[in-house]
Design an enzyme around this catalytic site. Sequence first.
Site, PDB file in Angstrom:
ATOM      1  N   HIS A   1       0.763  -1.661   0.034  1.00 20.20           N
ATOM      2  CA  HIS A   1       0.117  -0.311  -0.306  1.00 20.20           C
ATOM      3  C   HIS A   1       0.600   1.100   0.084  1.00 20.20           C
ATOM      4  CE1 HIS A   1      -3.706   2.369   1.144  1.00 20.20           C
ATOM      5  NE2 HIS A   1      -3.460   3.264   2.099  1.00 20.20           N
ATOM      6  N   GLU A   2       1.793   1.167   1.284  1.00 19.54           N
ATOM      7  CA  GLU A   2       2.374   2.559   1.082  1.00 19.54           C
ATOM      8  C   GLU A   2       3.683   2.185  -0.175  1.00 19.54           C
ATOM      9  OE1 GLU A   2       2.144   5.108   2.997  1.00 19.54           O
ATOM     10  OE2 GLU A   2       0.155   3.653   4.620  1.00 19.54           O
TER      11      GLU A   2
ATOM     12  N   HIS B   1       3.513   6.690  -6.833  1.00 20.05           N
ATOM     13  CA  HIS B   1       2.364   7.700  -7.370  1.00 20.05           C
ATOM     14  C   HIS B   1       3.615   9.171  -7.679  1.00 20.05           C
ATOM     15  CE1 HIS B   1      -1.568   9.777  -7.288  1.00 20.05           C
ATOM     16  NE2 HIS B   1      -0.963  10.083  -8.442  1.00 20.05           N
TER      17      HIS B   1
ATOM     18  N   HIS C   1       1.321   4.755  -3.151  1.00 22.77           N
ATOM     19  CA  HIS C   1       1.950   6.044  -2.854  1.00 22.77           C
ATOM     20  C   HIS C   1       2.948   6.656  -2.945  1.00 22.77           C
ATOM     21  CE1 HIS C   1      -1.970   6.255  -0.584  1.00 22.77           C
ATOM     22  NE2 HIS C   1      -1.779   5.763   0.173  1.00 22.77           N
TER      23      HIS C   1
HETATM   24 ZN    ZN Z   1      -3.080   4.644   2.058  1.00 25.01          ZN
END
Ligand code: ZN
Length: 722
Positions: free
Chosen positions: A505-506, A512, A509
């Site tokens: 998940h991290e 991105h 990010h």
């Molecule tokens: Zn998040």
Amino acid sequence: MCGYRHGILQASHNSISPPCETPRHLNSNVFVAHMTNPLLTERALNVLPLFDQIQPSHVEAALDEVLAANRSQLARIVGAEGAPDWQSLVEPLDEMNERLSRVWGPVSHLFSVNSTAEWRAAYNAGLPKVTDYGLELSQSEALFKKFEALSQSAGFAALSAVQQKVVLDELRDFRLSGIGLPPAKKERYRQISLRLSELNTRFEENVMDAIQAWSLHITDEARLNGMSPAAIELAAARAADKKLEGYLLTLDYPSFDAVNTFADDRELRREIYTAFATRASDQGPQAGTFDNSELMEEILKLRHEKAVLLGFANYAELSVETKMAQAPDEVEKFLLDLAARARPAAQQDLKELEAFARQQGGPQKLESWDVAYYSEKLKESSLGLNEDALRPYFAMPNVLDGLFALVEQLYGVAFVRREDQRAWHPSVEVYEVQGAGGESRGMFYLDAYARENKRSGAWMDECHGRRTTAQGRQIPVAYLVCNFRPPMDGQPGLLTHDEVLTLYHECGHGLHLLMTQVDEAAVSGINGVEWDAVELPSQFMENWCFEPSQLKTWARHWQTGEALPDDQIKRLQASRRFQAGLATVRQVEFALFDLRLHRDYQPEQGARVLGLIEQVRDEVAVLRPPAFNRMPWSFSHIFAGGYAAGYYSYKWAEVLSADAYEAFVEAGLDQTALRSTGTRFLESLLSRGGSKPAAELFEAFRGRKPKVDALLRQDGLIAEAA
Ligand code: ZN
């Protein structure tokens, strides 16, 4: 809650400052500080912070110098004659933001990951200065006029589409800060903002005080049966701290959860549930002591007034103004649709749970303090999943190999460990992202393990954003921070599957930010992305942790090399769908309540909090909490955090991430297909940051608007695609 935080660039971008400060001359002391202050020596584009040298004692001098320099530069910008253009307005402001970010970024980062008394003091001393400066910028009428002039100038049409979006975003944010209002209204706006920030803080303080003030002293250990040894040990330690015999149960979440989910003693569960569900309210054991009732009324009243001042009909309209959703009614329709689709499954979940509980000798009717308890038992018996037993298959080196290999397959970039780079702790690793030709695309710090003085949770933050200036290109640098169980003697770090999800998940990010191709800092990477779309890249990555073809390649026992057995993979997949109907309607209940609370507010009626949540429950809920439940009274997300009329963002972004992921599944998961879909995803969406509206980026990738079906399939709420 998600671990994503906005970086300093975004926080301060809007904030550029007035021409009122006398430029402070650099005296000899400052000059000396400059020579030796590691926060000020790092000026070159791609030099990383000097973490091995930065000390709390460096903060004040560095911050004062940078803020003084920025204020005098601002005075020059707004005092400049002639029509503003990109070079005379946006570039120097961007430079100022970068300068501040190079000082304050590492400081706030160290405050989080190395939160010693010294770092806390340095951070807390600096914070008001940074906040004041930010307010000066966002409230600067002169600066706003410059942006307005730029947007109306002949030169505006000659700017690139991305640059135009930067200017328009800036103007929008100025307007939403009350700039441009007549003086009396502007003053009222300012008063409302100050009062709201005070009320938000007091709301949160009441919740924390209510948690602090309650405890339950237990002397009979048998009452704790069912709880884990670690939780019992913690309760004993808490009692010992207070010089009590036995055990002390408290209301902080881990302690509450340990009882509510695991304690066999039903009366004990009822007691802690009652205290927890009535925190900071007019009900329960502390009724009226930390009551948030009046604060909620005032917060909602002032938010409404603020929205009306800015020309909106209600606060929900103001909230969605900066989001991907177009209007509050669109959000409501989305939530009601989701509820209608999830409700049958939720009812089935509940029936199954009730039958199971009766079979276990439980009560005929499940109360709120029974639900988590029997759900956990049902999960154990139906899935047979033991998170701890799977840890050997998720050894950190293997997990990272798998993650890096996946990203390489998708986007054609490689990860190279950089042992030459210094960080803030010996366990922190630094990696470089290299393009196909070996060129450097970005860097990231991985601070994976829990340790003393490190803030809990997991998050990604920006160290450097991508930007291109006359000096060249600055490549993006990310902080990825988690709190996994550290490696023990002779073992690597062994994660649970849940922790693997967190890492992916991290990392989503992080990608991105790291994969962005946008050169304007204000909209590159995570900057300028709508709040309800920002979890797309992160939740997208989680899907790969359930994909057998991925797990098969890297999830291997760290000692024997044995691959994770198929039946375990099936159990992991099933765990994702376990009670997904109940979980969905619960999230919808909160989101719909939040939306209507802000959309339907009528000054003459007041907030009607209780009536409204009951009405929402009538409409969507399957489980009804007892009448004394006062969940909204501790709903800090919306009353003290940034989620007001935005709690729906969690589900909204999940629709996008599930739908995006399904495009990969549809195209096939072999190497060739992965790269081709990955390249499309990268080029049309992931690399574009906030340079275009998220809806456009999504449509460019998917070839159509988002559909909810993929999320429903993912949660098992409708049948899998054939
Ligand atoms: Zn998040």
